[in-house]
Design a protein around this motif. Structure first.
Motif, PDB file in Angstrom:
ATOM      1  N   LEU A  67       0.840  -1.194   0.000  1.00  0.00           N
ATOM      2  CA  LEU A  67       0.000   0.000   0.000  1.00  0.00           C
ATOM      3  C   LEU A  67       0.877   1.247   0.000  1.00  0.00           C
ATOM      4  CD1 LEU A  67      -3.153   0.371   2.096  1.00  0.00           C
ATOM      5  CD2 LEU A  67      -1.450   2.138   2.333  1.00  0.00           C
ATOM      6  N   SER A  68       0.470   2.223  -0.793  1.00  0.00           N
ATOM      7  CA  SER A  68       1.157   3.510  -0.765  1.00  0.00           C
ATOM      8  C   SER A  68       0.146   4.602  -0.457  1.00  0.00           C
ATOM      9  CB  SER A  68       1.810   3.810  -2.110  1.00  0.00           C
ATOM     10  OG  SER A  68       3.016   3.124  -2.225  1.00  0.00           O
TER      11      SER A  68
ATOM     12  N   LEU B 157       4.941  11.665  10.561  1.00  0.00           N
ATOM     13  CA  LEU B 157       6.077  10.989   9.928  1.00  0.00           C
ATOM     14  C   LEU B 157       6.115   9.518  10.317  1.00  0.00           C
ATOM     15  CD1 LEU B 157       8.865  13.703  10.199  1.00  0.00           C
ATOM     16  CD2 LEU B 157       7.348  13.203   8.305  1.00  0.00           C
TER      17      LEU B 157
ATOM     18  N   HIS C  65       6.453  20.666   8.729  1.00  0.00           N
ATOM     19  CA  HIS C  65       5.892  19.321   8.682  1.00  0.00           C
ATOM     20  C   HIS C  65       5.005  19.034   9.871  1.00  0.00           C
ATOM     21  CE1 HIS C  65       8.039  17.561   5.308  1.00  0.00           C
ATOM     22  NE2 HIS C  65       8.871  18.543   5.553  1.00  0.00           N
TER      23      HIS C  65
ATOM     24  N   PRO D  64      14.203  -0.328   0.849  1.00  0.00           N
ATOM     25  CA  PRO D  64      15.631  -0.478   1.162  1.00  0.00           C
ATOM     26  C   PRO D  64      16.390  -1.327   0.139  1.00  0.00           C
ATOM     27  CG  PRO D  64      14.255  -1.090   3.036  1.00  0.00           C
ATOM     28  CD  PRO D  64      13.338  -0.899   1.881  1.00  0.00           C
TER      29      PRO D  64
ATOM     30  N   VAL E 110       2.669   3.114   7.130  1.00  0.00           N
ATOM     31  CA  VAL E 110       1.958   2.823   5.897  1.00  0.00           C
ATOM     32  C   VAL E 110       2.871   2.132   4.891  1.00  0.00           C
ATOM     33  CG1 VAL E 110       1.077   3.964   3.843  1.00  0.00           C
ATOM     34  CG2 VAL E 110       0.175   4.572   6.066  1.00  0.00           C
ATOM     35  N   PHE E 111       4.109   2.603   4.790  1.00  0.00           N
ATOM     36  CA  PHE E 111       5.018   2.031   3.803  1.00  0.00           C
ATOM     37  C   PHE E 111       5.746   0.801   4.333  1.00  0.00           C
ATOM     38  CE2 PHE E 111       4.386   6.205   1.955  1.00  0.00           C
ATOM     39  CZ  PHE E 111       4.284   5.894   0.615  1.00  0.00           C
ATOM     40  N   ASN E 112       5.297   0.338   5.506  1.00  0.00           N
ATOM     41  CA  ASN E 112       5.816  -0.927   6.013  1.00  0.00           C
ATOM     42  C   ASN E 112       7.329  -0.908   6.234  1.00  0.00           C
ATOM     43  OD1 ASN E 112       5.165  -3.358   6.981  1.00  0.00           O
ATOM     44  ND2 ASN E 112       4.454  -4.227   5.040  1.00  0.00           N
ATOM     45  N   VAL E 113       7.826   0.198   6.769  1.00  0.00           N
ATOM     46  CA  VAL E 113       9.252   0.290   7.078  1.00  0.00           C
ATOM     47  C   VAL E 113       9.516  -0.557   8.315  1.00  0.00           C
ATOM     48  CG1 VAL E 113      11.109   1.877   7.719  1.00  0.00           C
ATOM     49  CG2 VAL E 113       9.339   2.622   6.132  1.00  0.00           C
TER      50      VAL E 113
ATOM     51  N   LYS F 256      15.786   5.894  11.468  1.00  0.00           N
ATOM     52  CA  LYS F 256      15.687   6.859  10.367  1.00  0.00           C
ATOM     53  C   LYS F 256      14.531   7.841  10.548  1.00  0.00           C
ATOM     54  CE  LYS F 256      18.749   4.994   7.466  1.00  0.00           C
ATOM     55  NZ  LYS F 256      19.793   5.668   6.732  1.00  0.00           N
ATOM     56  N   VAL F 257      13.513   7.435  11.305  1.00  0.00           N
ATOM     57  CA  VAL F 257      12.332   8.299  11.420  1.00  0.00           C
ATOM     58  C   VAL F 257      12.170   8.827  12.844  1.00  0.00           C
ATOM     59  CG1 VAL F 257       9.844   8.455  11.061  1.00  0.00           C
ATOM     60  CG2 VAL F 257      11.220   6.966   9.599  1.00  0.00           C
TER      61      VAL F 257
ATOM     62  N   ARG G 122      14.579   0.151  11.220  1.00  0.00           N
ATOM     63  CA  ARG G 122      14.822   1.283  10.315  1.00  0.00           C
ATOM     64  C   ARG G 122      13.997   2.480  10.736  1.00  0.00           C
ATOM     65  NH1 ARG G 122      17.369   0.891   5.512  1.00  0.00           N
ATOM     66  NH2 ARG G 122      16.280   2.500   4.398  1.00  0.00           N
TER      67      ARG G 122
ATOM     68  N   ARG H  39      21.377  18.997   9.337  1.00  0.00           N
ATOM     69  CA  ARG H  39      21.360  18.801   7.887  1.00  0.00           C
ATOM     70  C   ARG H  39      19.920  18.798   7.415  1.00  0.00           C
ATOM     71  NH1 ARG H  39      20.974  14.113  10.220  1.00  0.00           N
ATOM     72  NH2 ARG H  39      20.400  12.191   9.165  1.00  0.00           N
TER      73      ARG H  39
ATOM     74  N   MET I 261      10.956  13.045   5.294  1.00  0.00           N
ATOM     75  CA  MET I 261      11.826  13.190   6.458  1.00  0.00           C
ATOM     76  C   MET I 261      12.803  14.328   6.161  1.00  0.00           C
ATOM     77  SD  MET I 261      10.536  10.616   7.977  1.00  0.00           S
ATOM     78  CE  MET I 261       9.268   9.681   7.122  1.00  0.00           C
TER      79      MET I 261
ATOM     80  N   LEU J  68      16.571  13.532   5.802  1.00  0.00           N
ATOM     81  CA  LEU J  68      17.048  12.616   4.760  1.00  0.00           C
ATOM     82  C   LEU J  68      16.993  13.327   3.413  1.00  0.00           C
ATOM     83  CD1 LEU J  68      15.200   9.289   5.701  1.00  0.00           C
ATOM     84  CD2 LEU J  68      17.496   9.989   6.315  1.00  0.00           C
TER      85      LEU J  68
ATOM     86  N   ARG K  79       7.841   8.476  -4.247  1.00  0.00           N
ATOM     87  CA  ARG K  79       7.937   7.520  -3.141  1.00  0.00           C
ATOM     88  C   ARG K  79       6.771   6.532  -3.185  1.00  0.00           C
ATOM     89  NH1 ARG K  79       7.818  10.044   2.776  1.00  0.00           N
ATOM     90  NH2 ARG K  79       5.701  10.544   2.156  1.00  0.00           N
ATOM     91  N   ALA K  80       5.579   7.065  -3.509  1.00  0.00           N
ATOM     92  CA  ALA K  80       4.394   6.212  -3.520  1.00  0.00           C
ATOM     93  C   ALA K  80       4.470   5.164  -4.630  1.00  0.00           C
ATOM     94  CB  ALA K  80       3.143   7.064  -3.685  1.00  0.00           C
TER      95      ALA K  80
ATOM     96  N   ARG L 247      14.711   5.759  -0.537  1.00  0.00           N
ATOM     97  CA  ARG L 247      15.368   4.525  -0.102  1.00  0.00           C
ATOM     98  C   ARG L 247      14.701   3.967   1.159  1.00  0.00           C
ATOM     99  NH1 ARG L 247      20.635   2.721  -1.620  1.00  0.00           N
ATOM    100  NH2 ARG L 247      20.575   0.538  -1.049  1.00  0.00           N
ATOM    101  N   LEU L 248      14.201   4.881   1.987  1.00  0.00           N
ATOM    102  CA  LEU L 248      13.596   4.486   3.261  1.00  0.00           C
ATOM    103  C   LEU L 248      12.449   3.491   3.061  1.00  0.00           C
ATOM    104  CD1 LEU L 248      13.418   5.139   6.392  1.00  0.00           C
ATOM    105  CD2 LEU L 248      11.650   6.765   5.775  1.00  0.00           C
ATOM    106  N   VAL L 249      11.628   3.726   2.028  1.00  0.00           N
ATOM    107  CA  VAL L 249      10.463   2.854   1.843  1.00  0.00           C
ATOM    108  C   VAL L 249      10.790   1.636   0.990  1.00  0.00           C
ATOM    109  CG1 VAL L 249       8.853   4.758   2.128  1.00  0.00           C
ATOM    110  CG2 VAL L 249       9.607   4.135  -0.160  1.00  0.00           C
TER     111      VAL L 249
END
Lengths: 258, 295
Positions: free
Chosen positions: A77-78, B179, B289, A101, B185-188, B196-197, B192, B277, A87, A90, A140-141, A97-99
């Motif tokens: 799902l996106s 965030l 955000h 890897p 949602v993106f199943n990270v 990262k978040v 990670r 950064r 982020m 990043l 990204r989606a 890359r986060l979504v």
């Protein structure tokens, strides 16, 4: 690929709060592009969040390929949010890359190229304009090759040419990936231009007022046919965009309910 | 003019363009800008040293040694004495207790920030821990664990942990749910997502507690050394106190302050730049955000 069956009885944020969603049911076929149109505050975003597994389902059910949704959705799902939600620490590349890897760098570069962000992979989100940040969120989606894509008014507060460019990018990517799409908007033109079918939601608590197939040929441009189609729709259903219809047709109401 | 400005006050300009401005700078004007900032830094220092020297000459007392005497003492201790050994020992204690305090402080802070019930339960305990005097923990640690290295380090860490908790907890409270939803949602993967978040949102808070931590810890370490160790800067200061050797006391103070300055420049500043950064400032007013997730 995935089809959706939604049958919500009601949804509220707390027991003492009024319902945001009323009884509401519809199906989304595989690869179909469905828009949800309605005035603000009708729980459109809440519905998307329920599909994405971010909000609990209190009464009713959501099925993915006839499989009941419990916890995280059982498919890729996106979600393109109203805000780009990148982020900030990043880079564009790292955000993608986060979504994904495992994705190769060239895949990410290719996706960025597709949304017109060639050479921006090392930029941080703050260094990009609002429109560019949205393009990153579109990239990204699609990078994850989703079965289901949810969009929550992604083009709101963008200037018209920019929004138009992003819409065509979205359509291109949708045609290429054949993803099932649920698109939330309050802009009827946008819905007619993009989707196969449009669902009109009532004012709060949201229920489906009208379920309308859009039989205009693609690619759709804002021409006479387009305007006539829209005029015809609105003259037949006065008050549709305000979320009120004097005569709710039973046909549209029962369509998705089991 | 614009060039030198952007160099002297990098924090007031929009950092996005900082790199671009640097690129445009031709070498002579960049050199000039560095010189200007160096002078701004040197002038107050010079004024203080001159004032000090004048005062000591005016008072002509053994208890107020002149700048020259202090630097002479510093030189003797460095070359003929064992100042380096004592500095290293103290520095090692500072580093060790700093790491321990940061690790536990950040962990407990995250947990307390994330779970409101635990936070309520631990809040009064935290207030007590914040207000227990350093001296009390030091004495108790020495009494219970003996006059050993572990007791000294534990005492220092215990003094610092509550302040780290308080700062990190504030960060964990205002973590951007939007965030985190993206990651969900993106199943990270959870690991990670954490690194990262989640954690990057706490870096500004962790950094602030590290800054204040370093200065607090080295002060407490000196007390610990004075009370129960036979080496380190604190022990040396105690010895010099017995002999009323003010020049040596000031020489040791200067030496350690210089080390802290070097750490600040070589570790803290680069870390600051790394954390900032992408112009991320930990959810300040310019962070668009936050608070924008609509219904």
């Amino acid at each position: 690929m995935v089809n959706l069956n939604i049958a919500i009885e009601r949804k509220s944020y707390a027991s003492n709060m009024p319902d945001v969603l009323g009884p509401l049911g519809f199906n989304v076929a595989q690869g179909e592009f469905v828009s949800l149109v309605g005035p603000s505050g009708t729980g459109k975003s809440t519905l998307l969040n329920m599909i994405a597994g971010l909000e609990s389902i209190e009464a009713g059910s959501i099925r993915f390929n006839d499989q009941l949704l419990k916890g995280p959705p059982p498919c890729k799902l996106s979600y393109i949010f109203q805000q780009p939600r990148l982020m900030p620490w990043l880079t564009v590349f790292e955000n993608l890359r986060l979504v994904m890897p495992d994705s190769a760098p060239f895949e990410i570069e290719k996706m960025l190229d597709k949304v017109g962000l060639k050479g921006k992979s090392d930029c941080y989100p703050k260094q990009l304009s609002g429109g560019m940040q949205r393009r990153v969120s579109i990239a990204r989606a699609f990078l994850t090759r989703p079965d289901l894509l949810l969009l929550d008014e992604p083009f709101v507060s963008l200037d018209a040419p920019n929004a138009q460019r992003l819409r065509s990018i979205l359509l291109e990517l949708w045609l290429e990936h054949k993803t099932t799409v649920v698109f939330v908007t309050h802009d009827l033109n946008e819905a007619i231009q993009l989707s196969d079918r449009v669902l009109f939601l009532s004012s709060s608590p949201g229920t489906v007022l009208l379920d309308k197939d859009i039989d205009l040929p693609r690619p759709r441009i804002d021409d006479v046919h387009f305007q006539n189609w829209k005029k015809h729709l609105l003259s037949q259903n006065p008050g549709l965009l305000e979320g009120q219809v004097s005569d709710v047709s039973s046909e549209s109401f029962s369509r998705g309910f089991i | 003019m614009r060039h030198s400005q952007s160099h002297v006050f990098p924090e007031t300009g929009v950092d996005n363009t900082q790199a671009a401005v640097d690129k445009r700078l031709d070498p002579p004007s960049k050199f000039k800008a560095v010189l200007i900032s160096l002078f701004r830094w040197l002038i107050p220092l010079g004024v203080i040293l001159l004032g000090w020297q004048a005062t000591s000459l005016f008072l002509a007392s053994d208890n107020v040694p002149s700048v020259v005497e202090v630097f002479a003492s510093l030189q003797t201790h460095l070359i003929h004495g064992d100042m380096l050994h004592h500095l290293m020992v103290t520095l090692l204690r500072v580093a060790l207790s700093f790491c321990i305090a940061m690790f536990f402080g950040v962990m407990i802070g995250i947990v307390m920030g994330a779970f409101p019930r635990l936070n309520e339960a631990g809040d009064s305990l935290l207030v007590i821990a914040l207000n227990v005097p350093a001296l009390v923990t030091i004495i108790l640690c020495y009494v219970w664990f003996g006059l050993v290295e572990a007791a000294a380090i534990t005492a220092v860490a215990i003094n610092k942990i509550p302040t780290v908790i308080v700062m990190v907890r504030e960060g964990a409270r205002v973590v951007d749910r939007d965030l985190l939803q993206v990651a969900q949602v993106f199943n990270v993967s959870p690991l990670r997502c954490f690194f990262k978040v989640y954690l990057p949102q706490l870096y500004p808070f962790i950094m602030a507690s590290a800054r204040s931590g370093l200065s607090l810890i080295w002060k407490v370490v000196l007390v610990v050394e004075l009370l129960g160790r036979s080496d380190g800067v604190g022990f040396q200061l105690g010895t010099f106190f017995h002999f009323f050797d003010i020049a040596s006391i000031l020489a040791y103070t200067l030496a350690f302050a210089a080390i802290i300055l070097v750490i600040e420049g070589l570790v803290m500043r680069p870390l600051d730049r790394y954390i900032a950064r992408g112009n991320y400032n930990g959810g300040g007013p310019s962070d668009n955000h936050r608070y924008t997730g609509g219904l």
